[in-house]
Design an enzyme around this catalytic site. Structure first.
Site, short mmCIF file in Angstrom:
data_model
loop_
_atom_site.label_atom_id
_atom_site.label_comp_id
_atom_site.label_asym_id
_atom_site.label_seq_id
_atom_site.Cartn_x
_atom_site.Cartn_y
_atom_site.Cartn_z
N GLN A 125 -12.32 -8.18 -8.44
CA GLN A 125 -11.21 -9.13 -8.40
C GLN A 125 -10.07 -8.06 -7.65
OE1 GLN A 125 -9.19 -10.14 -11.99
NE2 GLN A 125 -8.06 -11.60 -11.11
N GLY A 126 -9.71 -8.29 -6.51
CA GLY A 126 -8.79 -7.47 -5.67
C GLY A 126 -7.47 -8.07 -5.81
N GLU A 243 -9.58 -17.30 -16.50
CA GLU A 243 -9.92 -15.87 -17.29
C GLU A 243 -9.80 -16.09 -18.66
OE1 GLU A 243 -7.47 -12.97 -15.15
OE2 GLU A 243 -8.37 -11.18 -16.37
C1 LIG Z 1 -8.97 -1.64 -17.71
C2 LIG Z 1 -8.18 -2.56 -16.68
C3 LIG Z 1 -8.95 -3.35 -15.66
C4 LIG Z 1 -8.37 -3.86 -14.81
N1 LIG Z 1 -9.05 -4.59 -13.92
C5 LIG Z 1 -8.32 -5.01 -12.64
C6 LIG Z 1 -9.15 -5.59 -11.60
O1 LIG Z 1 -10.24 -5.76 -11.69
N2 LIG Z 1 -8.57 -6.24 -10.74
C7 LIG Z 1 -7.31 -6.40 -10.67
O2 LIG Z 1 -6.79 -6.96 -9.52
N3 LIG Z 1 -6.42 -5.46 -11.45
C8 LIG Z 1 -6.93 -5.02 -12.29
N4 LIG Z 1 -6.15 -4.39 -13.35
C9 LIG Z 1 -5.02 -4.41 -13.16
C10 LIG Z 1 -3.88 -5.07 -14.14
O3 LIG Z 1 -4.00 -6.64 -14.06
C11 LIG Z 1 -2.55 -4.39 -14.19
O4 LIG Z 1 -2.61 -3.15 -14.68
C12 LIG Z 1 -1.78 -5.41 -14.99
O5 LIG Z 1 -1.35 -6.48 -14.34
C13 LIG Z 1 -0.04 -4.69 -15.00
O6 LIG Z 1 0.26 -4.22 -13.61
P1 LIG Z 1 0.74 -2.60 -13.22
O7 LIG Z 1 -0.44 -1.76 -13.84
O8 LIG Z 1 0.88 -2.54 -11.91
O9 LIG Z 1 1.98 -2.27 -14.04
P2 LIG Z 1 3.41 -2.56 -13.82
O10 LIG Z 1 3.37 -4.13 -13.51
O11 LIG Z 1 3.99 -1.63 -12.71
O12 LIG Z 1 4.02 -2.49 -15.29
C14 LIG Z 1 4.34 -1.40 -15.87
C15 LIG Z 1 5.15 -1.56 -17.26
O13 LIG Z 1 6.15 -2.25 -17.13
C16 LIG Z 1 6.22 -3.57 -17.83
N5 LIG Z 1 6.92 -4.72 -17.13
C17 LIG Z 1 6.46 -5.04 -15.72
N6 LIG Z 1 7.07 -5.98 -15.45
C18 LIG Z 1 7.87 -6.27 -16.67
C19 LIG Z 1 8.87 -7.33 -16.82
N7 LIG Z 1 9.11 -8.44 -15.72
N8 LIG Z 1 9.36 -7.79 -18.09
C20 LIG Z 1 8.96 -6.58 -18.86
N9 LIG Z 1 8.36 -5.58 -18.84
C21 LIG Z 1 7.60 -5.67 -17.75
C22 LIG Z 1 4.60 -3.84 -18.04
O14 LIG Z 1 4.55 -4.45 -19.16
C23 LIG Z 1 4.19 -2.38 -18.05
O15 LIG Z 1 4.31 -1.92 -19.44
C24 LIG Z 1 -6.90 -3.65 -14.48
C25 LIG Z 1 -5.97 -3.10 -15.50
C26 LIG Z 1 -6.78 -2.33 -16.54
C27 LIG Z 1 -6.08 -1.63 -17.54
#
Ligand SMILES: Cc1cc2nc3c(=O)[nH]c(=O)nc-3n(C[C@H](O)[C@H](O)[C@H](O)COP(=O)(O)OP(=O)(O)OC[C@H]3O[C@@H](n4cnc5c(N)ncnc54)[C@H](O)[C@@H]3O)c2cc1C
Length: 394
Positions: A125-126, A243
């Site tokens: 999933q990209g 999902e």
């Molecule tokens: C094990 C694992 C597998 C994954 N697999 C996939 C995959 O296959 N494909 C894919 O596309 N993605 C994947 N992901 C990505 C996942 O969807 C993202 O990590 C997640 O959506 C959070 O985005 P980010 O890491 O950019 O953090 P950010 O969005 O940068 O968030 C950083 C912190 O800020 C907080 N935050 C952000 N916005 C807000 C807000 N509006 N209000 C309050 N707090 C906020 C978040 O809760 C977090 O604590 C995976 C992640 C993990 C950990």
């Protein structure tokens, strides 16, 4: 939830087959050996497919088995009970497949669904990018049409199993200058091509289950867009709705098995005489009961005034469940470390038990992030269940 005599018979069939066929559960994570365990899980997933135990809920016309909702619940419950290894083809089976069945063209359905059902092609999933995680509408990867192909440039991150996947569904910006959720397209992109570089990310557990994925002039056929070009946000949101399905009850059966194992360990090593450990074990059991009751309730009719369904009828239940199970499982991992005591801090060598629990503890960090982080889920609960105003975007 009521199971019919036919459901009971189905349960016996699933349980018997798993008892006769499931290999031992996946061993602990051994750094450097994660790919070996992957090959075993892939072979197992193909065996499940050959015996008709994948894509249960898909219509038979698309290679599925027309299983009822109850049968799917039963399958997930029995699967978790059997402690069989994790399946590897989940992204295709549970995310892309249902999306194509609902929104793909007949050609896309013919081309892509059979290899998913047979576990011959794996998907990733990209969506997420370095600047677009919780704020997915900030996607910056671009795709431009060039003759009969799309040319894709940009970067994805945290892409689970990208290093093993044959295909990726990519959310990309296809209308230059468009902003936020407008102008995005949902592209099906072959992974094994010169324009794509996959760089594994090493995780706390020692495994490299997810990756950075770089698109540098990667190509896919013009017809490999789901929905219309520019309509990608709608398709991407549809995928996300798939999902959080019936797998949740199965997950809880797995949790119950883990808690039972932990109680046994505490009994054996004397930790169960510690009043604080006893209390935490009891709390874990209560948490599991709460989760099960909530899941059953949210699978049924709205429960009236206390329901997480907001006035508009759009539910916050998946968010409540996500917060409940991810927090619960993190706490179980912490409890497991405390029950194992000092042994949990050193490499266990032959004592695989500790390694497996350490994996639960370490991987638990990710559980409040993937599938929508804890904070995002709480924001959804605040608006949908409590009717609070939406958060202002800075
Ligand atoms: C094990 C694992 C597998 C994954 N697999 C996939 C995959 O296959 N494909 C894919 O596309 N993605 C994947 N992901 C990505 C996942 O969807 C993202 O990590 C997640 O959506 C959070 O985005 P980010 O890491 O950019 O953090 P950010 O969005 O940068 O968030 C950083 C912190 O800020 C907080 N935050 C952000 N916005 C807000 C807000 N509006 N209000 C309050 N707090 C906020 C978040 O809760 C977090 O604590 C995976 C992640 C993990 C950990």
């Amino acid at each position: 939830m009521q199971f019919s005599p036919e459901d009971d018979e189905f349960r016996r069939r699933v349980a018997d087959w798993l008892a006769a066929n499931a290999p031992a559960p996946r061993g602990p994570c051994v750094p450097g050996q994660e790919h070996e365990s992957f090959a075993g899980r892939l072979a197992w997933n193909r065996r499940l497919a050959a015996a008709g135990w994948t894509c249960l809920g898909w219509p038979a016309a698309f290679g599925g088995h027309d299983a009822t909702f109850m049968q799917q619940v039963i399958f997930y419950e029995e699967y978790a009970r059997s402690a069989a290894p994790e399946r590897v083809a989940v992204v295709g089976e549970e995310l892309l497949g249902p999306t194509l069945i609902a929104l793909g063209t007949p050609e896309q359905q013919r081309r892509f669904l059979p290899p998913i059902a047979a576990v011959q092609e794996l998907w990733c999933q990209g969506y997420s990018e370095p600047g677009a995680g919780s704020d997915l509408a900030a996607v910056a990867t671009t795709a431009v049409a060039d003759g009969d192909q799309w040319v894709i440039t940009g970067q994805k991150v945290w892409t689970s199993l990208a290093h093993e996947a044959d295909w990726c569904f990519v959310l990309a910006r296809t209308e230059p200058g468009s902003r936020r959720s407008a102008g995005l397209s949902y592209l099906l992109v072959p992974m094994r091509q010169p324009g794509i570089t996959v760089r594994p990310i090493r995780q706390l557990t020692g495994e490299s289950e997810f990756n950075e994925v770089f698109f540098d002039g990667a190509r896919t056929e013009l017809g490999n867009v789901v929905g219309e070009p520019g309509d990608g946000w709608r398709i991407a949101m549809a995928t996300l709705r798939f999902e959080r399905g019936v797998g949740m009850l199965g997950k809880q059966v797995g949790f119950r098995r883990e808690l039972g194992d932990l109680v046994e360990i505490a009994r054996r090593n004397g930790a169960s005489t510690d009043p604080l450990i006893r209390e935490r074990l009891a709390r874990a059991w209560i948490g599991l009961e709460v989760m099960r009751a909530y899941t059953l309730d949210s699978l049924g009719e709205p429960a009236g005034g206390g329901s997480a369904r907001g006035p508009a009828g759009v539910g916050a239940e998946p968010s409540v469940l996500k917060v409940l199970w991810s927090r619960w499982h993190q706490a179980l991992g912490e409890l497991a470390m405390d029950i194992h005591g000092a042994a949990s801090m050193v490499d266990a060598g032959e004592a695989r038990d500790v390694d497996e629990w350490r994996r639960v503890y370490l991987f638990g960090r990710a559980e409040t992030i993937y599938g929508g982080s804890d904070e995002i889920q709480r924001n959804i609960i605040a608006t949908r269940a409590l009717g609070l105003p939406r958060q202002l975007r800075g």
